[in-house]
Design a protein around this motif. Structure first.
Motif, PDB file in Angstrom:
ATOM      1  N   ASP A  52      -3.241  -1.004   5.556  1.00  0.00           N
ATOM      2  CA  ASP A  52      -4.426  -0.621   6.305  1.00  0.00           C
ATOM      3  C   ASP A  52      -5.439  -0.149   5.274  1.00  0.00           C
ATOM      4  OD1 ASP A  52      -6.382   1.072   7.699  1.00  0.00           O
ATOM      5  OD2 ASP A  52      -5.113   0.791   9.462  1.00  0.00           O
ATOM      6  N   ALA A  53      -6.374  -1.043   4.928  1.00  0.00           N
ATOM      7  CA  ALA A  53      -7.308  -0.765   3.829  1.00  0.00           C
ATOM      8  C   ALA A  53      -8.148   0.473   4.111  1.00  0.00           C
ATOM      9  CB  ALA A  53      -8.201  -1.979   3.589  1.00  0.00           C
ATOM     10  N   SER A  54      -8.570   0.644   5.353  1.00  0.00           N
ATOM     11  CA  SER A  54      -9.427   1.780   5.691  1.00  0.00           C
ATOM     12  C   SER A  54      -8.678   3.093   5.518  1.00  0.00           C
ATOM     13  CB  SER A  54      -9.932   1.640   7.126  1.00  0.00           C
ATOM     14  OG  SER A  54     -10.923   2.601   7.407  1.00  0.00           O
ATOM     15  N   ALA A  55      -7.454   3.166   6.026  1.00  0.00           N
ATOM     16  CA  ALA A  55      -6.660   4.386   5.901  1.00  0.00           C
ATOM     17  C   ALA A  55      -6.347   4.689   4.443  1.00  0.00           C
ATOM     18  CB  ALA A  55      -5.372   4.245   6.704  1.00  0.00           C
ATOM     19  N   LEU A  56      -5.999   3.656   3.674  1.00  0.00           N
ATOM     20  CA  LEU A  56      -5.671   3.862   2.261  1.00  0.00           C
ATOM     21  C   LEU A  56      -6.907   4.320   1.491  1.00  0.00           C
ATOM     22  CD1 LEU A  56      -3.760   3.752  -0.116  1.00  0.00           C
ATOM     23  CD2 LEU A  56      -4.155   1.285  -0.283  1.00  0.00           C
ATOM     24  N   GLY A  57      -8.067   3.708   1.779  1.00  0.00           N
ATOM     25  CA  GLY A  57      -9.300   4.117   1.105  1.00  0.00           C
ATOM     26  C   GLY A  57      -9.640   5.570   1.384  1.00  0.00           C
ATOM     27  N   CYS A  58      -9.498   5.996   2.641  1.00  0.00           N
ATOM     28  CA  CYS A  58      -9.777   7.394   2.994  1.00  0.00           C
ATOM     29  C   CYS A  58      -8.787   8.336   2.324  1.00  0.00           C
ATOM     30  CB  CYS A  58      -9.739   7.569   4.511  1.00  0.00           C
ATOM     31  SG  CYS A  58     -11.178   6.875   5.366  1.00  0.00           S
ATOM     32  N   ALA A  59      -7.521   7.950   2.287  1.00  0.00           N
ATOM     33  CA  ALA A  59      -6.504   8.806   1.666  1.00  0.00           C
ATOM     34  C   ALA A  59      -6.772   8.974   0.174  1.00  0.00           C
ATOM     35  CB  ALA A  59      -5.120   8.206   1.902  1.00  0.00           C
ATOM     36  N   ILE A  60      -7.183   7.893  -0.500  1.00  0.00           N
ATOM     37  CA  ILE A  60      -7.492   7.995  -1.931  1.00  0.00           C
ATOM     38  C   ILE A  60      -8.722   8.852  -2.144  1.00  0.00           C
ATOM     39  CG2 ILE A  60      -8.243   6.683  -3.959  1.00  0.00           C
ATOM     40  CD1 ILE A  60      -6.485   4.373  -2.947  1.00  0.00           C
TER      41      ILE A  60
END
Length: 468
Positions: free
Chosen positions: A429-437
């Motif tokens: 999930d690119a959006s979730a991973l981007g937010c987590a980073i």
């Protein structure tokens, strides 16, 4: 239909190559032909991911030639020769050069009435606009001031050429030095200065201060190229999310196989990832709508935020905004902003946030009552109706939207917790991973970026310091 190609020879431009690709796809080049001169910063990785989405033909330079200029010339010559039978128009550009039309809507429209074999386009030299450090935003919105038309550098030209009608030589950028430059119909936005830090890093001049003074021209403001930004951002968001998806699979493989070399680069060990997790309650999410008697919503027709009352029932046009806040005992709460209904587009546009994701990572300062971008560190000015965040029911649908993010951050905002979350997350999930980073400590995100060059976009790298 007319076919066209932009030709680029590039070395170590990881932070801006996505914007270059997005811009030239936006203005209508059918194909982008790019030669990576064995970059070491992840430029090649960005190109490879982008090539899965668009007609971007990536190749490597000829290492039998020791000089970079010779490798570049060889590539340019071969690209023009090989394009003779396929393309009606071709153009050689550099990574800091962006073709722009004053009124034409595309390359095809601009070249439609051309009668000659070449169309020269003059440089327009842009300065730093006062920027000292690299930006995650497009160069077109970052650098908005250029030198005056009378500047001698503006006599340099790039050529749109008909490859079937030119000889074997390359177009000469200095062929128009005796003619006055013109920007009436087009110009090459030449971001030669960039920000001060990047210029100092890449400039090889024996007199760097003199070179900076020559290129840092900020005499006139120009923002008309911003008309390309909505589509350019959409394309750039696709490239960003392709990189993050690729990053997920690389991390998944490293964890699954216990890749000691990669984990060591990240400063971790297999034992840290396999040890039982410390007992801690997962972050409590508080869901809020933006407003009270009226709600802040995304107008799906215009892309702008509007305040809508309960009497307006045009739910096909207006998409309510939701903020999910991680409640904590500190004065700064992490938060994610997203739309109640999934976006048909690739990203949620929010001024002062460079993040090209459907979900925007934020930091809410309880003490100061401000909202900051987790990436830029700048304050986000959201016109809240009634100046209120109003709690709403934490429904199954809302938790479902946030589940990937919650999995990635269940053990805290740190690199170990993120990787353990990756291990539990069954699909990317690119959006979730981007937010987590974006919510990691800056040094953790930097470690991730150095271990996987080109897979951690600058537009999700956390700000080094956010004051709460």
């Amino acid at each position: 239909m007319s076919k066209s190609a932009a030709i680029l020879f590039v070395h170590n431009e990881v932070d801006t190559i996505g914007w270059w690709l997005a811009h030239h796809a936006t203005i209508g080049f059918s194909t982008l032909i790019v030669c990576d001169d064995h970059s070491t910063d992840g430029t090649g990785t960005v190109l490879s991911n982008a090539a899965t989405l668009y007609d971007i033909r990536v190749q490597s330079s000829d290492t039998t030639l020791s000089e970079r200029l010779d490798r570049q010339t060889r590539f340019h010559e071969k690209a023009l020769e090989q394009g003779r039978d396929e393309f009606d128009w071709m153009m050689i550009l550099a990574a800091d050069e962006y073709l722009h039309f004053e009124t034409a809507r595309s390359v095809a429209e601009f070249t439609a009435s051309a009668t000659g074999a070449m169309l020269p386009v003059n440089w327009c030299l842009f300065g730093s606009s006062g920027h000292q450090v690299p930006s995650a935003f497009s160069p077109i919105e970052t650098f908005t001031h250029h030198g005056l038309l009378s500047l001698p550098d503006h006599r340099v030209v790039r050529h749109l050429v008909r490859p079937r009608q030119i000889g074997s030589g390359l177009p000469d950028p200095f062929s128009a030095l005796e003619r006055n430059p013109t920007w009436t119909e087009s110009r090459i936005l030449h971001f030669a200065a960039g920000d001060r830090e990047s210029f100092a890093r890449r400039n090889s001049s024996a007199t760097p201060q003199k070179a900076w003074q020559n290129f840092d021209r900020n005499d006139a403001e120009y923002t008309r190229a911003s008309r390309w930004l909505p589509e350019s951002r959409r394309i750039a968001s696709s490239i960003t999310q392709a990189s993050l998806t690729d990053l997920y699979w690389h991390l998944k493989a490293a964890i699954t196989h216990g890749d000691r070399a990669i984990l060591q680069e990240l400063g971790l060990t297999p034992a840290q990832l396999s040890a039982p997790s410390a007992h801690r309650a997962p972050p409590q999410l508080r869901f809020c709508m933006l407003g009270q008697t009226k709600r802040l919503m995304l107008d799906m027709q215009t892309g702008s935020f509007v305040s809508i009352g309960p009497e307006d029932t045009n739910f096909g046009r207006y998409n309510p905004l939701i903020m999910a806040l991680e409640v904590s005992e500190t004065q700064s709460w992490n938060a994610c902003l997203f739309t109640e209904n999934p976006l048909p587009g690739r990203y949620l546009s929010l001024p002062a946030s460079p993040t090209l994701l459907p979900m925007v990572p934020l930091c809410v300062s309880i003490a100061k009552n401000t909202v900051l971008s987790s990436v830029s560190g700048e304050e986000i000015h959201i016109a809240l109706p009634d100046h209120a965040l109003t709690d709403i029911e934490s429904t199954t649908a809302l938790y479902s939207r946030m589940t990937p993010f919650m999995v990635l951050t269940a053990e805290g905002h740190n690199l170990t917790g993120l990787l353990r979350g990756i291990d539990r997350l069954p699909a990317p999930d690119a959006s979730a991973l981007g937010c987590a980073i974006a919510m990691l400590p800056a040094e953790d995100a930097e470690s991730l970026s150095q271990t996987f060059p080109g897979l951690v976009p600058r537009n999700i790298m956390p700000a080094r310091q956010i004051s709460g």
